[in-house]
Design a protein around this motif. Structure first.
Motif, PDB file in Angstrom:
ATOM      1  N   VAL A 149      22.046 -10.554  26.041  1.00 27.78           N
ATOM      2  CA  VAL A 149      22.838 -10.170  24.860  1.00 27.78           C
ATOM      3  C   VAL A 149      23.940  -9.155  25.190  1.00 27.78           C
ATOM      4  CG1 VAL A 149      20.966 -10.640  23.235  1.00 27.78           C
ATOM      5  CG2 VAL A 149      21.168  -8.369  24.236  1.00 27.78           C
ATOM      6  N   PRO A 150      24.965  -9.085  24.314  1.00 23.58           N
ATOM      7  CA  PRO A 150      26.068  -8.135  24.528  1.00 23.58           C
ATOM      8  C   PRO A 150      25.798  -6.795  23.827  1.00 23.58           C
ATOM      9  CG  PRO A 150      26.638  -9.612  22.746  1.00 23.58           C
ATOM     10  CD  PRO A 150      25.223  -9.946  23.143  1.00 23.58           C
ATOM     11  N   PRO A 176      19.036  -6.550  27.671  1.00 22.57           N
ATOM     12  CA  PRO A 176      20.064  -5.922  26.830  1.00 22.57           C
ATOM     13  C   PRO A 176      21.324  -5.684  27.641  1.00 22.57           C
ATOM     14  CG  PRO A 176      18.012  -4.641  26.857  1.00 22.57           C
ATOM     15  CD  PRO A 176      17.925  -5.637  27.970  1.00 22.57           C
ATOM     16  N   SER A 177      22.398  -5.369  26.940  1.00 24.21           N
ATOM     17  CA  SER A 177      23.635  -5.000  27.619  1.00 24.21           C
ATOM     18  C   SER A 177      23.436  -3.673  28.353  1.00 24.21           C
ATOM     19  CB  SER A 177      24.760  -4.849  26.600  1.00 24.21           C
ATOM     20  OG  SER A 177      25.819  -4.121  27.171  1.00 24.21           O
ATOM     21  N   GLU A 178      24.091  -3.542  29.485  1.00 26.26           N
ATOM     22  CA  GLU A 178      24.021  -2.294  30.254  1.00 26.26           C
ATOM     23  C   GLU A 178      24.636  -1.121  29.488  1.00 26.26           C
ATOM     24  OE1 GLU A 178      25.544  -5.122  30.832  1.00 26.26           O
ATOM     25  OE2 GLU A 178      27.217  -4.969  32.258  1.00 26.26           O
ATOM     26  N   GLY A 207      22.663  -4.683  34.769  1.00 27.72           N
ATOM     27  CA  GLY A 207      24.039  -5.180  34.757  1.00 27.72           C
ATOM     28  C   GLY A 207      24.111  -6.686  34.986  1.00 27.72           C
ATOM     29  N   PRO A 208      25.319  -7.177  35.334  1.00 30.20           N
ATOM     30  CA  PRO A 208      25.529  -8.613  35.539  1.00 30.20           C
ATOM     31  C   PRO A 208      24.569  -9.241  36.552  1.00 30.20           C
ATOM     32  CG  PRO A 208      27.621  -7.451  35.495  1.00 30.20           C
ATOM     33  CD  PRO A 208      26.575  -6.399  35.428  1.00 30.20           C
ATOM     34  N   ALA A 212      22.257 -12.422  36.047  1.00 30.12           N
ATOM     35  CA  ALA A 212      22.406 -13.603  36.909  1.00 30.12           C
ATOM     36  C   ALA A 212      21.063 -14.021  37.504  1.00 30.12           C
ATOM     37  CB  ALA A 212      23.412 -13.298  38.017  1.00 30.12           C
ATOM     38  N   VAL A 231      31.724 -15.151  30.992  1.00 29.61           N
ATOM     39  CA  VAL A 231      30.349 -15.036  31.494  1.00 29.61           C
ATOM     40  C   VAL A 231      29.513 -16.230  31.026  1.00 29.61           C
ATOM     41  CG1 VAL A 231      28.264 -13.617  31.520  1.00 29.61           C
ATOM     42  CG2 VAL A 231      30.498 -12.527  31.682  1.00 29.61           C
ATOM     43  N   ARG A 234      29.783 -18.899  33.428  1.00 28.02           N
ATOM     44  CA  ARG A 234      29.011 -18.606  34.647  1.00 28.02           C
ATOM     45  C   ARG A 234      27.523 -18.868  34.427  1.00 28.02           C
ATOM     46  NH1 ARG A 234      31.207 -12.993  35.596  1.00 28.02           N
ATOM     47  NH2 ARG A 234      33.238 -13.775  35.024  1.00 28.02           N
ATOM     48  N   LEU A 250      29.453 -17.599  21.872  1.00 28.25           N
ATOM     49  CA  LEU A 250      30.578 -16.996  22.616  1.00 28.25           C
ATOM     50  C   LEU A 250      31.614 -16.381  21.676  1.00 28.25           C
ATOM     51  CD1 LEU A 250      30.756 -19.839  25.284  1.00 28.25           C
ATOM     52  CD2 LEU A 250      29.452 -17.719  25.377  1.00 28.25           C
ATOM     53  N   GLY A 252      35.416 -15.713  19.523  1.00 28.07           N
ATOM     54  CA  GLY A 252      36.063 -16.269  18.340  1.00 28.07           C
ATOM     55  C   GLY A 252      37.461 -15.699  18.154  1.00 28.07           C
ATOM     56  N   CYS A 283      32.347 -10.912  17.145  1.00 25.73           N
ATOM     57  CA  CYS A 283      32.747 -12.261  17.579  1.00 25.73           C
ATOM     58  C   CYS A 283      33.365 -13.015  16.407  1.00 25.73           C
ATOM     59  CB  CYS A 283      31.519 -13.000  18.092  1.00 25.73           C
ATOM     60  SG  CYS A 283      30.132 -12.911  16.961  1.00 25.73           S
ATOM     61  N   GLU A 382      40.921 -13.598  21.979  1.00 24.74           N
ATOM     62  CA  GLU A 382      40.041 -12.632  21.331  1.00 24.74           C
ATOM     63  C   GLU A 382      40.359 -11.233  21.863  1.00 24.74           C
ATOM     64  OE1 GLU A 382      35.815 -12.544  22.480  1.00 24.74           O
ATOM     65  OE2 GLU A 382      35.368 -12.704  20.355  1.00 24.74           O
ATOM     66  N   LEU A 410      34.333 -20.186  15.536  1.00 27.59           N
ATOM     67  CA  LEU A 410      33.099 -19.506  15.132  1.00 27.59           C
ATOM     68  C   LEU A 410      32.999 -19.341  13.622  1.00 27.59           C
ATOM     69  CD1 LEU A 410      30.531 -18.322  16.213  1.00 27.59           C
ATOM     70  CD2 LEU A 410      31.663 -16.128  16.447  1.00 27.59           C
ATOM     71  N   TRP A 448      24.234 -19.797  12.398  1.00 30.40           N
ATOM     72  CA  TRP A 448      25.208 -18.977  13.138  1.00 30.40           C
ATOM     73  C   TRP A 448      25.603 -19.673  14.429  1.00 30.40           C
ATOM     74  CZ3 TRP A 448      28.326 -15.690  11.384  1.00 30.40           C
ATOM     75  CH2 TRP A 448      29.111 -14.932  12.263  1.00 30.40           C
TER      76      TRP A 448
END
Ligand code: NAD
Length: 483
Positions: A149-150, A176-178, A207-208, A212, A231, A234, A250, A252, A283, A382, A410, A448
């Motif tokens: 998640v972001p 979670p996001s970093e 992190g990423p 990954a 991302v 990826r 993603l 919007g 988004c 965006e 979106l 959503w």
């Protein structure tokens, strides 16, 4: 406040001792140090989830519903702590933090109900055209799922994934996001409190590279990702190696279409909510305003005045309506957008600059550019900040053509006093969620996600649950057993 990884029901440091710093965006000062998971931690979390799945997959929906309601109650019990963390780590004004908390609670309660209904949907008979055969369908949990998640709605985005995944009977590794892991670590504390079996929920900030590692683990049945398009692509590529299923939420660039029969004050409020809520880091932000030319001048005048008067400042101050941007990178990106707009010679009718007077953090002025060319990157890409681009239109057909001329799909808003026109336009808009005479109001019962490059699949509603279920058919030959 928890700052460690939550794996297999226990709190732990990262295997290599790594940590990351999270910040208070209103002051740009460090707020906490949090354990930063790496590939080894992810592997341990996935293994724990895989072990837990052996039993959890056989729990019935009624039992899972009690845990889901336990999450809702646990969030409620931590109300003040979670409001404070969202204000301090995300820069959300208190009213917005309250709404996010309410949305997360509503998700867990809603999916508790769907988990209960799932029991009655098992072994549902299927009508067949052959008398010798009978068939039933079962809805079984997908397995171990990776939820990535972001940072913009950490509590809510996680709840939209976590609640249906647990309702389905899946075991979870949540990354979670970093930038904003603190509120989500509270889900670990609640899991321990309500007796959720160890390993059913694992939370690994990082992190990423941490994300990954999750996307390539062969034990992961599905990756549900919310974040940027770059991302997302990826994630899809990495998941392809094991043919792992993906759900993508993603970006919007959503339109808000305003016809000349609206009440100008009400329209001004919805336009502002659609772009300045969460400092535009949504988004679904309706960042492209299309206004019928007959009312363009008076509407823009009101909008510019209200935007200049918007109270930007300390999220903890009750008068604040817009906080800072949540991350330093996002702050730099929005400042870069202002520079690009100036270089393009766009007409700025409000804002267009940083706002150091609001505090020492990552504050920018809410901003409006008028008559932005459709070829401008500001119109097409965006921005993820409080930047509204406007254009005029004459006819409904022109408005629709402009609204739908986007890579994204979106969300969208239509404002009109004519119900038939509003419905007609809503049906013609290429978007996954259309608001009529409102904006950004999302009920967990609705869907959503959107078409085009806004993603793959849908969250919320029954579709959100289906995303974590596998369908199994069992076909039986009646005569076979007698032979
Ligand atoms: P991001 O794509 O940079 O990061 C999202 C998450 O992916 C983070 O947890 C990050 O650590 C992780 N990640 C980064 N690289 C990865 C990799 N190679 N493999 C796996 N995971 C990786 O997005 P962001 O900046 O955190 O969020 C902003 C974006 O999210 C915007 O584009 C916004 O539109 C989108 N968003 C979409 C929705 C939706 O519902 N459609 C909701 C919120 C945000």
């Amino acid at each position: 406040m928890h700052t460690q990884l939550f794996i297999d029901g226990a709190w732990a440091d990262a295997a290599d001792g790594a940590t990351l710093t999270v910040f208070n965006p209103a002051t740009a000062a460090p707020l906490a140090r949090v354990a930063a998971g790496g590939a080894a931690d992810m592997a341990r979390a996935v293994a724990a989830a895989k072990r837990a799945f052996r039993d959890f997959r056989h729990t019935d929906g009624r039992r899972r519903a009690t845990w889901l309601r336990g999450f809702a109650a646990g969030l409620e019990r931590r109300r003040e702590e979670l409001l404070a963390l969202q204000m301090q780590n995300s820069g959300k004004p208190r009213t917005e933090a309250e709404i996010d908390l309410g949305d997360a609670i509503a998700s867990f309660n809603y999916y508790a109900g769907l988990a209960e209904q799932l029991d009655a949907r098992q072994n549902a008979p299927v009508a067949l055209p052959a008398a010798d055969f009978s068939a039933v369908t079962r809805l079984e949990p997908a397995g171990v799922v990776a939820l990535i998640v972001p940072w913009n709605f950490p509590l809510v985005t996680s709840a939209w994934k976590l609640a249906p995944a647990l309702a389905a009977g899946c075991c979870v590794v949540l990354k979670p996001s970093e930038f904003t892991p603190l509120v989500e670590l509270a889900y670990g504390a609640i899991a321990a409190e309500i007796g959720l079996p160890a390993g059913v929920l694992n939370i690994v900030p990082g992190g990423p590279e941490a994300g990954a590692a999750l996307t390539t683990d062969p034990a992961v049945a599905k990756v549900s990702f919310t974040g940027s398009n770059a991302v997302g692509a990826r994630v899809m590529q990495a998941a392809a190696a094991n043919c792992t299923a993906v759900g993508l939420e993603l970006g919007g660039k959503s339109p808000i279409v305003v016809f000349d029969d609206v009440d100008l004050d009400a329209a001004t409020r919805w336009i502002m909510d659609g772009i300045f809520w969460n400092a535009g880091q949504m988004c679904s932000a309706t960042s492209r305003l299309l206004v019928q030319r007959t009312i363009a001048a008076p509407l823009l005048e009101r909008l510019a005045a209200a935007t200049r008067a918007l109270a930007v400042g300390d999220p903890a101050d009750a008068a604040t309506r817009m906080g800072p941007l949540s991350t330093a990178a996002q702050y730099r990106k929005v400042l870069d957008t202002f520079a690009r707009a100036a270089a393009e010679g766009l007409a700025c009718v409000a804002g267009g600059h940083a706002l150091p007077a609001a505090g020492s953090g990552w504050f920018v002025a809410p901003t409006i550019y008028a008559e932005v060319p459709t070829t401008s990157p500001l119109w097409r890409e965006e921005i993820f900040g409080p930047v509204l681009c406007t254009r005029g239109f004459d006819t409904e057909a022109e408005a629709l053509a402009l609204a739908n001329d986007s890579d994204f799909g979106l969300a969208a808003t239509v404002l009109s006093a004519d119900p038939a026109r509003a419905q007609r336009v809503a049906e013609a808009l290429e978007a996954g969620h259309v608001w009529i005479n409102s904006s950004q109001v999302v009920f967990v019962e609705t869907s959503w996600g959107g078409p085009k490059r806004s993603g793959i699949g849908r969250e919320l509603g029954p579709w959100g649950l289906s995303a974590y279920l596998e369908v199994k058919s069992i076909t039986r030959c009646r005569q076979g057993s007698a032979a």
